[in-house]
Design an enzyme around this catalytic site. Structure first.
Site, PDB file in Angstrom:
ATOM      1  N   TRP A  39     -45.337 -43.524 -45.280  1.00 59.18           N
ATOM      2  CA  TRP A  39     -45.728 -42.146 -44.992  1.00 59.18           C
ATOM      3  C   TRP A  39     -45.305 -41.223 -46.138  1.00 59.18           C
ATOM      4  O   TRP A  39     -44.211 -41.348 -46.673  1.00 59.18           O
ATOM      5  CB  TRP A  39     -45.083 -41.705 -43.675  1.00 59.18           C
ATOM      6  CG  TRP A  39     -45.538 -40.359 -43.236  1.00 59.18           C
ATOM      7  CD1 TRP A  39     -46.639 -40.074 -42.480  1.00 59.18           C
ATOM      8  CD2 TRP A  39     -44.925 -39.105 -43.555  1.00 59.18           C
ATOM      9  NE1 TRP A  39     -46.748 -38.716 -42.315  1.00 59.18           N
ATOM     10  CE2 TRP A  39     -45.719 -38.093 -42.956  1.00 59.18           C
ATOM     11  CE3 TRP A  39     -43.812 -38.721 -44.287  1.00 59.18           C
ATOM     12  CZ2 TRP A  39     -45.408 -36.738 -43.068  1.00 59.18           C
ATOM     13  CZ3 TRP A  39     -43.497 -37.375 -44.401  1.00 59.18           C
ATOM     14  CH2 TRP A  39     -44.299 -36.397 -43.787  1.00 59.18           C
ATOM     15  N   SER A  83     -51.926 -33.116 -39.216  1.00 56.45           N
ATOM     16  CA  SER A  83     -52.991 -33.285 -38.211  1.00 56.45           C
ATOM     17  C   SER A  83     -53.592 -31.985 -37.713  1.00 56.45           C
ATOM     18  O   SER A  83     -52.950 -30.932 -37.724  1.00 56.45           O
ATOM     19  CB  SER A  83     -52.455 -34.074 -37.022  1.00 56.45           C
ATOM     20  OG  SER A  83     -52.323 -35.418 -37.391  1.00 56.45           O
ATOM     21  N   GLN A 135     -54.963 -39.019 -41.324  1.00 52.81           N
ATOM     22  CA  GLN A 135     -53.762 -38.779 -42.111  1.00 52.81           C
ATOM     23  C   GLN A 135     -53.556 -39.965 -43.042  1.00 52.81           C
ATOM     24  O   GLN A 135     -53.497 -41.119 -42.592  1.00 52.81           O
ATOM     25  CB  GLN A 135     -52.554 -38.613 -41.176  1.00 52.81           C
ATOM     26  CG  GLN A 135     -52.657 -37.413 -40.258  1.00 52.81           C
ATOM     27  CD  GLN A 135     -52.290 -36.121 -40.958  1.00 52.81           C
ATOM     28  OE1 GLN A 135     -51.127 -35.850 -41.193  1.00 52.81           O
ATOM     29  NE2 GLN A 135     -53.288 -35.324 -41.316  1.00 52.81           N
ATOM     30  N   ARG A 143     -47.207 -27.570 -34.622  1.00 52.14           N
ATOM     31  CA  ARG A 143     -48.233 -28.333 -35.348  1.00 52.14           C
ATOM     32  C   ARG A 143     -49.322 -28.905 -34.435  1.00 52.14           C
ATOM     33  O   ARG A 143     -49.247 -28.827 -33.221  1.00 52.14           O
ATOM     34  CB  ARG A 143     -47.584 -29.476 -36.130  1.00 52.14           C
ATOM     35  CG  ARG A 143     -46.714 -30.420 -35.321  1.00 52.14           C
ATOM     36  CD  ARG A 143     -46.093 -31.470 -36.247  1.00 52.14           C
ATOM     37  NE  ARG A 143     -45.246 -32.407 -35.524  1.00 52.14           N
ATOM     38  CZ  ARG A 143     -43.935 -32.233 -35.348  1.00 52.14           C
ATOM     39  NH1 ARG A 143     -43.319 -31.170 -35.834  1.00 52.14           N
ATOM     40  NH2 ARG A 143     -43.238 -33.133 -34.681  1.00 52.14           N
ATOM     41  N   ASP A 144     -50.332 -29.497 -35.100  1.00 50.81           N
ATOM     42  CA  ASP A 144     -51.416 -30.258 -34.458  1.00 50.81           C
ATOM     43  C   ASP A 144     -52.354 -29.393 -33.603  1.00 50.81           C
ATOM     44  O   ASP A 144     -52.467 -29.600 -32.391  1.00 50.81           O
ATOM     45  CB  ASP A 144     -50.852 -31.402 -33.589  1.00 50.81           C
ATOM     46  CG  ASP A 144     -49.860 -32.283 -34.329  1.00 50.81           C
ATOM     47  OD1 ASP A 144     -49.903 -32.296 -35.579  1.00 50.81           O
ATOM     48  OD2 ASP A 144     -49.034 -32.945 -33.674  1.00 50.81           O
ATOM     49  N   MET A 155     -51.868 -45.079 -43.308  1.00 50.58           N
ATOM     50  CA  MET A 155     -52.724 -44.228 -42.471  1.00 50.58           C
ATOM     51  C   MET A 155     -51.990 -43.950 -41.168  1.00 50.58           C
ATOM     52  O   MET A 155     -51.359 -44.839 -40.604  1.00 50.58           O
ATOM     53  CB  MET A 155     -54.035 -44.947 -42.163  1.00 50.58           C
ATOM     54  CG  MET A 155     -54.882 -44.256 -41.088  1.00 50.58           C
ATOM     55  SD  MET A 155     -56.513 -44.984 -40.900  1.00 50.58           S
ATOM     56  CE  MET A 155     -56.109 -46.572 -40.198  1.00 50.58           C
ATOM     57  N   ASN A 156     -52.076 -42.696 -40.680  1.00 50.44           N
ATOM     58  CA  ASN A 156     -51.659 -42.463 -39.293  1.00 50.44           C
ATOM     59  C   ASN A 156     -52.732 -41.714 -38.524  1.00 50.44           C
ATOM     60  O   ASN A 156     -53.893 -42.183 -38.536  1.00 50.44           O
ATOM     61  CB  ASN A 156     -50.234 -41.893 -39.164  1.00 50.44           C
ATOM     62  CG  ASN A 156     -49.947 -40.621 -39.894  1.00 50.44           C
ATOM     63  OD1 ASN A 156     -49.922 -40.600 -41.121  1.00 50.44           O
ATOM     64  ND2 ASN A 156     -49.710 -39.554 -39.169  1.00 50.44           N
ATOM     65  N   ASP A 157     -52.419 -40.616 -37.875  1.00 51.57           N
ATOM     66  CA  ASP A 157     -53.325 -40.028 -36.875  1.00 51.57           C
ATOM     67  C   ASP A 157     -54.795 -39.908 -37.291  1.00 51.57           C
ATOM     68  O   ASP A 157     -55.098 -39.457 -38.397  1.00 51.57           O
ATOM     69  CB  ASP A 157     -52.875 -38.603 -36.542  1.00 51.57           C
ATOM     70  CG  ASP A 157     -51.450 -38.524 -36.064  1.00 51.57           C
ATOM     71  OD1 ASP A 157     -50.825 -39.562 -35.867  1.00 51.57           O
ATOM     72  OD2 ASP A 157     -50.975 -37.386 -35.900  1.00 51.57           O
ATOM     73  N   GLU A 216     -46.423 -33.650 -29.464  1.00 53.37           N
ATOM     74  CA  GLU A 216     -47.170 -34.093 -30.644  1.00 53.37           C
ATOM     75  C   GLU A 216     -48.642 -34.220 -30.271  1.00 53.37           C
ATOM     76  O   GLU A 216     -48.977 -34.716 -29.198  1.00 53.37           O
ATOM     77  CB  GLU A 216     -46.690 -35.489 -31.077  1.00 53.37           C
ATOM     78  CG  GLU A 216     -45.198 -35.641 -31.235  1.00 53.37           C
ATOM     79  CD  GLU A 216     -44.723 -35.398 -32.654  1.00 53.37           C
ATOM     80  OE1 GLU A 216     -45.567 -35.086 -33.511  1.00 53.37           O
ATOM     81  OE2 GLU A 216     -43.514 -35.506 -32.883  1.00 53.37           O
TER      82      GLU A 216
END
Ligand SMILES: *[C@@H]1O[C@H](CO)[C@@H](O)[C@H](O)[C@H]1NC(C)=O
Ligand SMILES: *[C@@H]1O[C@H](CO)[C@@H](O)[C@H](O)[C@H]1NC(C)=O
Ligand SMILES: *[C@@H]1O[C@H](CO)[C@@H](O)[C@H](O)[C@H]1NC(C)=O
Ligand SMILES: *[C@@H]1O[C@H](CO)[C@@H](O)[C@H](O)[C@H]1NC(C)=O
Ligand SMILES: *[C@@H]1O[C@H](CO)[C@@H](O)[C@H](O)[C@H]1NC(C)=O
Length: 487
Positions: free
Chosen positions: A85, A121, A77, A186-187, A59-61, A241
């Protein structure tokens, strides 16, 4: 075994001949997270007890946290196939209290040309008539980063299980015209509406080493046009980011609608740094650079990465937790952004242990008895009574993280280090130190706060990054309070 012991210790290693008062209140609880599955937690000393964690895998963000019809939604994520990842989708959980979570099937996963190589994300925006909409970064077939839209399939479903993607995706993309770097785009943030009724959103990017928040506008949330200038940029800051941009009220802890402007409202722009400023005629005017440095993630929520390497993560079967969500507001001066764990976490407190105020002498390590679990919510305050001897802050010491690494928990100073040793093993072979140091600056005392992981594990391969920040507190006027959530 590493970190298997959990004496909670107070560290005090300096301040020779100087006294000050320690007050400690702590409580601990053992709590089975709804999402942790028993078979996985067995023999898994590093799984957390109350932070958000999926039963397994990477798991990330945190993505698109929102409340809809009284239910909290958290997306994140996630790799459905393993503890490293890759194959990134938007996993989904809901909660009534921000603490206990029910997992659902992934909400957004690769299905279109515009996200076939990953659903990265993004953020949720609540459109008029309470309609949630998600903007997220897709990695398209050409491996370009593009921005996509998804909306709930059935608004009557309280859990919003199924999401449908816009047939117009990708809505924002690098083109020959716009010179956007297709590997640095991104994001998307939560969108907001300007006084002209148009929606605005920013996307993290960079040109050369100039990090920036590219601004887009839209009348209908589907057709987006890039603004001539980014909302903000900073030379030398690299890729931005997970930027965030949102209004905060001054001096009041209540949240505000994302499109709010006007008196008593300031705006926060966050990437690695946090800027506080004013929205004037639709432009963001910088007021002040705050010293808070965040890890990537949301504004309310932040991902905490693993200290272990991929080999160990695969053995454990999981990697990554989410921090406890935090409330954010500006203090009365309007200059300092304050964050605090949401009050809901306090419902988990049981077995309160109070420790009376104590005077600590230099070099002492005080054990707080009555706490033997690896879960604790520690509230401690330090009051400094004497400022006779204080180390002088060298004007070149402008990087708090570097200063914390150079002056770790074992380096003695005149006023500090003092703080907590958490998750300490018998004999203090392993511990994580969270501590303060006080310096004499040009015209005031400067408080440095550090989290030193250099002794967190005896394993050589584990990440032992030290974190640090200058905190805007005047130790002459107030106590230094420290809240540590150990889990
Ligand atoms: C939408 O969700 C509601 C509530 O769960 C359900 O009763 C209804 O059948 C769903 N509609 C469709 C078209 O699936
Ligand atoms: C585009 O981004 C990539 C990846 O970060 C980087 O290697 C490249 O230098 C960037 N190009 C420009 C023009 O900034
Ligand atoms: C941005 O920084 C680079 C070096 O980091 C420098 O060469 C360049 O002149 C700077 N650009 C501006 C506009 O300040
Ligand atoms: C976790 O994040 C920190 C800060 O970005 C980084 O230095 C460290 O290498 C990461 N740890 C691992 C194991 O990836
Ligand atoms: C990961 O860490 C373990 C334990 O310290 C070590 O044995 C292993 O060699 C490391 N693996 C890699 C790929 O660095």
């Amino acid at each position: 075994m590493a970190n298997s012991c959990a004496w909670l210790l107070c560290l005090f290693s300096v301040l020779l001949g100087h006294g000050f008062v320690l007050q400690l209140e702590a409580s601990h609880h053992v709590y089975r997270h709804l999402e942790s599955d028993q078979s996985t937690t067995a023999n898994q000393p590093y799984r957390t007890a109350y932070h958000f964690q999926p039963p397994k895998n990477w798991m990330n963000d945190p993505n698109g946290p929102m409340i809809h019809k009284g239910l909290y939604h958290l997306f994140y994520q996630y790799n459905p196939y393993g503890a490293v990842w890759g194959h990134i989708v938007w996993a989904h959980s809901t909660s009534t209290d921000l603490i206990n979570w029910t997992p659902h099937d992934p909400a957004i996963y690769p299905t279109q040309e515009s996200d076939i190589n990953g659903c990265w994300s993004g953020s949720a925006t609540i459109l008029p008539r309470s309609k949630p909409a998600i903007l997220y970064t897709g990695i398209n077939r050409q491996n370009q980063q593009v921005q996509n839209l998804a909306v709930p399939k059935n608004l009557s479903d309280p859990y919003l299980i199924e999401w449908v993607k816009s047939p117009n995706n990708a809505l924002m993309a690098p083109t020959a015209m716009n010179k956007i770097n297709s590997s640095s785009f991104r994001d998307p943030t939560t969108a907001w509406q300007g006084p002209d009724g148009r929606w605005r959103v920013i996307i993290g990017s960079k040109r050369d080493d100039r990090g920036m928040a590219i601004l887009y506008r839209s009348k209908d949330f589907v057709h987006w046009l890039e603004a001539k200038h980014p909302l903000h940029s900073a030379n030398g800051s690299g890729m931005w980011e997970c930027p965030d941009f949102y209004p905060v009220s001054v001096g009041i802890q209540n949240g505000v609608e994302t499109s709010m402007v006007g008196l008593g409202i300031k705006h926060v722009l966050k990437w690695k740094m946090i800027l506080v400023g004013d929205m004037i005629m639709g432009s963001f005017m910088l007021q002040r650079l705050s010293l808070i440095v965040l890890r990537p993630g949301g504004s309310l929520w932040g991902w905490i990465n693993e200290s272990t390497n991929a080999t160990i993560d695969i053995m454990k079967g999981w990697a990554g937790i989410q921090g406890i969500p935090k409330s954010l507001w500006l203090d009365k001066s309007g200059k300092q952004l304050v964050q605090w764990p949401v009050v809901e976490i306090e419902k988990l407190r049981v077995n309160q242990v109070d420790s009376p105020s104590k005077v600590l002498n230099g070099g002492s390590v005080l054990e707080v008895s009555g706490i033997t679990a690896t879960q604790a919510d520690v509230d401690i305050a330090f009051e400094i009574n004497e400022f006779d001897k204080v180390d002088v802050l060298d004007p070149s010491w402008t990087n708090p993280q570097l200063l914390c690494s150079q002056k770790g928990a074992s380096v003695k100073g005149e006023l500090g280090p003092f703080g907590l040793l958490v998750l300490a093993s018998n004999g203090l072979q392993e511990y994580t130190a969270v501590f303060f140091r006080i310096f004499k600056g040009q015209d005031k005392y400067v408080v440095l706060m550090c989290s030193d992981q250099s002794r967190s594990s005896l394993h050589l391969d584990y990440d032992k990054t030290t974190y640090g920040a200058f905190v805007d507190v005047d130790p002459l006027q107030e106590k230094l309070s420290l809240r540590s959530l150990v889990s």
